[in-house]
Design a protein around this motif. Structure first.
Motif, PDB file in Angstrom:
ATOM      1  N   ARG A 113      19.205  30.035  42.078  1.00 50.34           N
ATOM      2  CA  ARG A 113      19.680  30.062  40.701  1.00 50.34           C
ATOM      3  C   ARG A 113      20.346  28.734  40.355  1.00 50.34           C
ATOM      4  NH1 ARG A 113      23.831  34.716  39.299  1.00 50.34           N
ATOM      5  NH2 ARG A 113      24.957  33.605  40.950  1.00 50.34           N
ATOM      6  N   LYS A 114      19.888  28.130  39.283  1.00 49.77           N
ATOM      7  CA  LYS A 114      20.431  26.842  38.860  1.00 49.77           C
ATOM      8  C   LYS A 114      20.988  26.948  37.440  1.00 49.77           C
ATOM      9  CE  LYS A 114      16.581  24.705  39.857  1.00 49.77           C
ATOM     10  NZ  LYS A 114      15.544  23.682  40.049  1.00 49.77           N
ATOM     11  N   PHE A 115      21.930  26.078  37.145  1.00 46.71           N
ATOM     12  CA  PHE A 115      22.535  26.026  35.821  1.00 46.71           C
ATOM     13  C   PHE A 115      22.348  24.618  35.256  1.00 46.71           C
ATOM     14  CE2 PHE A 115      24.887  29.178  38.290  1.00 46.71           C
ATOM     15  CZ  PHE A 115      24.779  30.305  37.473  1.00 46.71           C
ATOM     16  N   ALA A 116      22.549  24.515  33.958  1.00 47.16           N
ATOM     17  CA  ALA A 116      22.359  23.219  33.288  1.00 47.16           C
ATOM     18  C   ALA A 116      23.587  22.337  33.488  1.00 47.16           C
ATOM     19  CB  ALA A 116      22.079  23.434  31.805  1.00 47.16           C
ATOM     20  N   VAL A 117      23.830  21.981  34.734  1.00 45.29           N
ATOM     21  CA  VAL A 117      24.955  21.108  35.069  1.00 45.29           C
ATOM     22  C   VAL A 117      24.424  19.681  35.236  1.00 45.29           C
ATOM     23  CG1 VAL A 117      26.766  20.606  36.752  1.00 45.29           C
ATOM     24  CG2 VAL A 117      26.197  22.979  36.196  1.00 45.29           C
ATOM     25  N   HIS A 232      37.976  26.219  46.321  1.00 44.70           N
ATOM     26  CA  HIS A 232      38.312  26.220  44.896  1.00 44.70           C
ATOM     27  C   HIS A 232      37.796  27.514  44.272  1.00 44.70           C
ATOM     28  CE1 HIS A 232      39.037  21.788  45.190  1.00 44.70           C
ATOM     29  NE2 HIS A 232      38.019  21.856  46.039  1.00 44.70           N
ATOM     30  N   LEU A 233      38.682  28.476  44.021  1.00 46.48           N
ATOM     31  CA  LEU A 233      38.299  29.731  43.382  1.00 46.48           C
ATOM     32  C   LEU A 233      38.513  29.629  41.875  1.00 46.48           C
ATOM     33  CD1 LEU A 233      39.868  32.280  45.899  1.00 46.48           C
ATOM     34  CD2 LEU A 233      37.520  31.382  45.851  1.00 46.48           C
ATOM     35  N   ASN A 234      37.819  30.503  41.126  1.00 42.67           N
ATOM     36  CA  ASN A 234      37.893  30.475  39.657  1.00 42.67           C
ATOM     37  C   ASN A 234      37.630  29.066  39.128  1.00 42.67           C
ATOM     38  OD1 ASN A 234      38.664  33.277  39.230  1.00 42.67           O
ATOM     39  ND2 ASN A 234      40.634  32.716  40.156  1.00 42.67           N
ATOM     40  N   THR A 235      36.660  28.410  39.752  1.00 44.35           N
ATOM     41  CA  THR A 235      36.376  27.008  39.427  1.00 44.35           C
ATOM     42  C   THR A 235      34.874  26.809  39.297  1.00 44.35           C
ATOM     43  OG1 THR A 235      38.311  26.327  40.707  1.00 44.35           O
ATOM     44  CG2 THR A 235      36.721  24.622  40.150  1.00 44.35           C
ATOM     45  N   GLN A 236      34.492  26.008  38.338  1.00 44.21           N
ATOM     46  CA  GLN A 236      33.080  25.673  38.135  1.00 44.21           C
ATOM     47  C   GLN A 236      32.872  24.174  38.263  1.00 44.21           C
ATOM     48  OE1 GLN A 236      32.191  27.260  34.255  1.00 44.21           O
ATOM     49  NE2 GLN A 236      31.889  29.338  35.021  1.00 44.21           N
ATOM     50  N   VAL A 237      31.675  23.807  38.692  1.00 44.58           N
ATOM     51  CA  VAL A 237      31.275  22.404  38.718  1.00 44.58           C
ATOM     52  C   VAL A 237      30.704  22.061  37.351  1.00 44.58           C
ATOM     53  CG1 VAL A 237      29.711  20.711  39.732  1.00 44.58           C
ATOM     54  CG2 VAL A 237      30.819  22.398  41.193  1.00 44.58           C
ATOM     55  N   THR A 238      31.255  21.040  36.707  1.00 40.91           N
ATOM     56  CA  THR A 238      30.787  20.666  35.364  1.00 40.91           C
ATOM     57  C   THR A 238      29.881  19.440  35.374  1.00 40.91           C
ATOM     58  OG1 THR A 238      32.783  19.337  34.970  1.00 40.91           O
ATOM     59  CG2 THR A 238      32.840  21.657  34.297  1.00 40.91           C
ATOM     60  N   HIS A 244      29.263  12.108  41.719  1.00 43.85           N
ATOM     61  CA  HIS A 244      30.667  12.227  41.297  1.00 43.85           C
ATOM     62  C   HIS A 244      30.884  13.650  40.796  1.00 43.85           C
ATOM     63  CE1 HIS A 244      34.623  10.915  40.010  1.00 43.85           C
ATOM     64  NE2 HIS A 244      34.404  11.459  38.815  1.00 43.85           N
ATOM     65  N   VAL A 245      31.590  14.448  41.584  1.00 38.05           N
ATOM     66  CA  VAL A 245      31.785  15.864  41.278  1.00 38.05           C
ATOM     67  C   VAL A 245      32.991  16.029  40.354  1.00 38.05           C
ATOM     68  CG1 VAL A 245      32.226  18.165  42.238  1.00 38.05           C
ATOM     69  CG2 VAL A 245      30.803  16.522  43.500  1.00 38.05           C
ATOM     70  N   VAL A 246      32.762  16.730  39.252  1.00 37.66           N
ATOM     71  CA  VAL A 246      33.834  17.042  38.303  1.00 37.66           C
ATOM     72  C   VAL A 246      33.971  18.556  38.241  1.00 37.66           C
ATOM     73  CG1 VAL A 246      34.692  16.793  35.949  1.00 37.66           C
ATOM     74  CG2 VAL A 246      33.300  14.971  36.974  1.00 37.66           C
ATOM     75  N   LEU A 247      35.174  19.065  38.471  1.00 37.75           N
ATOM     76  CA  LEU A 247      35.438  20.497  38.447  1.00 37.75           C
ATOM     77  C   LEU A 247      36.094  20.910  37.130  1.00 37.75           C
ATOM     78  CD1 LEU A 247      36.835  20.994  42.082  1.00 37.75           C
ATOM     79  CD2 LEU A 247      34.464  21.074  41.284  1.00 37.75           C
ATOM     80  N   SER A 248      35.964  22.191  36.798  1.00 40.70           N
ATOM     81  CA  SER A 248      36.540  22.705  35.551  1.00 40.70           C
ATOM     82  C   SER A 248      38.056  22.645  35.560  1.00 40.70           C
ATOM     83  CB  SER A 248      36.077  24.141  35.327  1.00 40.70           C
ATOM     84  OG  SER A 248      36.451  24.973  36.427  1.00 40.70           O
ATOM     85  N   THR A 249      38.660  22.504  36.736  1.00 39.30           N
ATOM     86  CA  THR A 249      40.118  22.378  36.837  1.00 39.30           C
ATOM     87  C   THR A 249      40.607  20.971  36.529  1.00 39.30           C
ATOM     88  OG1 THR A 249      39.906  21.909  39.207  1.00 39.30           O
ATOM     89  CG2 THR A 249      40.257  24.212  38.564  1.00 39.30           C
TER      90      THR A 249
END
Length: 448
Positions: A113-117, A232-238, A244-249
């Motif tokens: 499963r992939k998302f539009a990240v 990292h819980l309750n966290t999404q990769v944006t 370069h990883v950017v998290l929703s936090t």
């Protein structure tokens, strides 16, 4: 003879064909299996392939070795027209053709499963196939080799940072095993300190391992964090553009290796290129006896099982619950499929699928694991032994069991094999360059 066509040679498809050969006499039916790969992947072993604890080929079961009376077609079914009893197949060499059938078995399996990240398609790798597991392991080895020759700095930090996205069984087991491997590698790389290793596990919900209850799930988080991991819980990769990883936090970091393990996605062929009934998620609608359709409107000569089928879970107290798409169910559904097809061909009534879970067991790295069955929870080394014991018994054929056991025994005596074969993905480079030095395009950082 009736022509039985099996779409997909994964767990459910392989076991359906394998058991049909045992149940049907020669002349009872003609069985054809279509799959791009010539083997079934034993997915519970993929985390150990990642960690180098199992030889890659031992996590795969050859179709031709075991399916001796089944016609094997190396290709992918791209469309199913059940009204006319025909499928369209794209052969591995690219050409397309049609195959007709009398009975169809849909066991194509799900996809990652992939998302539009932004950046995921360019930077991440999945963990669903043997090739991906090998590539993850080799990328880690390559990163250690490169980092050992670099001065401290951004490039070195990026090479020694690993990110897993998804806190289900695949993500947690792969993360734990790769963390175990990386920690073990440190004694072979005195240039690298433990503090330089950065392992991040990102999960969008508030817990990992949904197959176990809250308490054991929290124990796994604490266990990983004690080993130096960042969960990292309750966290999404944006974003993962250019690694370069950017998290929703708001947290950001560079990561050389990004593994995308966010669960199963709908198989596009089943969801969009068939006249078979599918639900709102794109899963094939299946009755309890694994026949496609509903109790009121069953589809004749059509069966399905595995990750792309909405199989009712009769053992669940929750009305309308579906069987979890995992190996435990897929292999049992495949065996029942073979039995039910055999009964149906003989004019007998097929059986309903009913399986009560045997519990959940996961590996978290060499010598570490967790097992839960109802209120019984076992952690640490005993759970790890249970994980290995269960899966060596579950992998098909004595030949595979003995091969896996021999590798485990060798590793216990001599340790894991830490040879990287990343160059096998570009086997002609040495021949083409003829030994001429080439200028690297990705990394021009000076060595210390």
């Amino acid at each position: 003879m009736p022509r039985i066509l099996i779409v997909g040679g994964g767990y459910a498809g392989f076991y359906t064909a394998w058991k049909l050969e045992k149940k049907l006499r020669s002349g009872d039916a003609e069985v054809t299996l279509v799959d791009r790969r010539p083997y079934m992947t034993y997915q519970p072993f993929l985390p150990e392939v990642v960690a180098g604890s199992i030889e890659a080929r031992h996590a795969a079961v050859s179709h031709r070795r075991h399916l001796r009376r089944t016609r094997l077609v190396a290709g992918m079914v791209t469309a199913i027209d059940h009204a006319h009893r025909v499928v369209t197949v794209r052969h591995n060499d690219g050409h397309r053709f049609e195959l007709s059938y009398d009975v169809i078995v849909v066991t194509a399996g799900a996809v990652t499963r992939k998302f539009a990240v932004p950046g995921i398609a360019e930077q991440a790798i999945g963990l669903k196939n043997v090739e991906e597991a090998v590539a993850i392991r080799d990328q880690l080895f390559t990163a250690f080799d490169l980092a050992a020759g670099l001065a401290p700095g951004p490039r070195r930090r990026k090479l020694l940072t690993v990110t897993f996205v998804g806190g289900g069984f695949t993500g947690v087991e792969g993360f734990g095993e790769l963390l175990s491997l990386a920690t073990a590698l440190l004694k072979r790389y005195p240039e690298i300190n433990r503090e330089e290793l950065q392992f991040h596990l990102v999960e969008a919900t508030g817990r990992i391992l949904p197959e176990v209850t809250d308490g054991p799930g929290r124990w796994v988080v604490r266990s990983l964090e004690r080993r130096g991991a960042h969960v990292h819980l309750n966290t999404q990769v944006t974003s993962t553009v250019d690694g370069h990883v950017v998290l929703s936090t708001g947290e950001e970091f560079d990561s050389e290796l990004i593994v995308w393990a966010t669960g199963n996605g709908v198989n596009p062929v089943i969801g969009r290129h068939t006249d078979l009934p599918v639900d709102h998620r794109g899963l094939v609608v299946v009755r309890p006896d694994l026949r496609i359709g509903t109790e009121e409107n069953p589809m004749p000569d059509a069966w399905a099982a595995g990750d792309d089928a909405a199989v009712p879970d009769l053992a669940s107290p929750v009305p309308g619950a579906l069987a979890v798409p995992n190996a435990q169910h897929a292999y049992r559904q495949g065996k029942l499929l073979a039995r039910n097809i055999s009964l149906d061909l003989k004019g007998k009534r097929p059986k309903k699928y009913l399986h009560r879970s045997l519990g959940a067991v996961a590996t978290l790295g060499l010598g570490r694991g967790i097992f839960q069955y109802r209120r019984l929870v076992i952690t640490g080394f005993p759970a790890w032994l249970m994980h290995r014991g269960y899966h060596v018994l579950a992998v098909p054929s004595w030949e595979r069991k003995l091969r896996v056991l021999s590798v485990w025994l060798t590793a216990a005596l001599f340790g894991r094999d830490i040879i990287s074969l990343a160059a096998v993905q570009r086997p002609r480079d040495a021949f083409v360059t003829g030994g001429e030095p080439s200028i690297p395009t990705e990394d021009k950082s000076p060595t210390p």
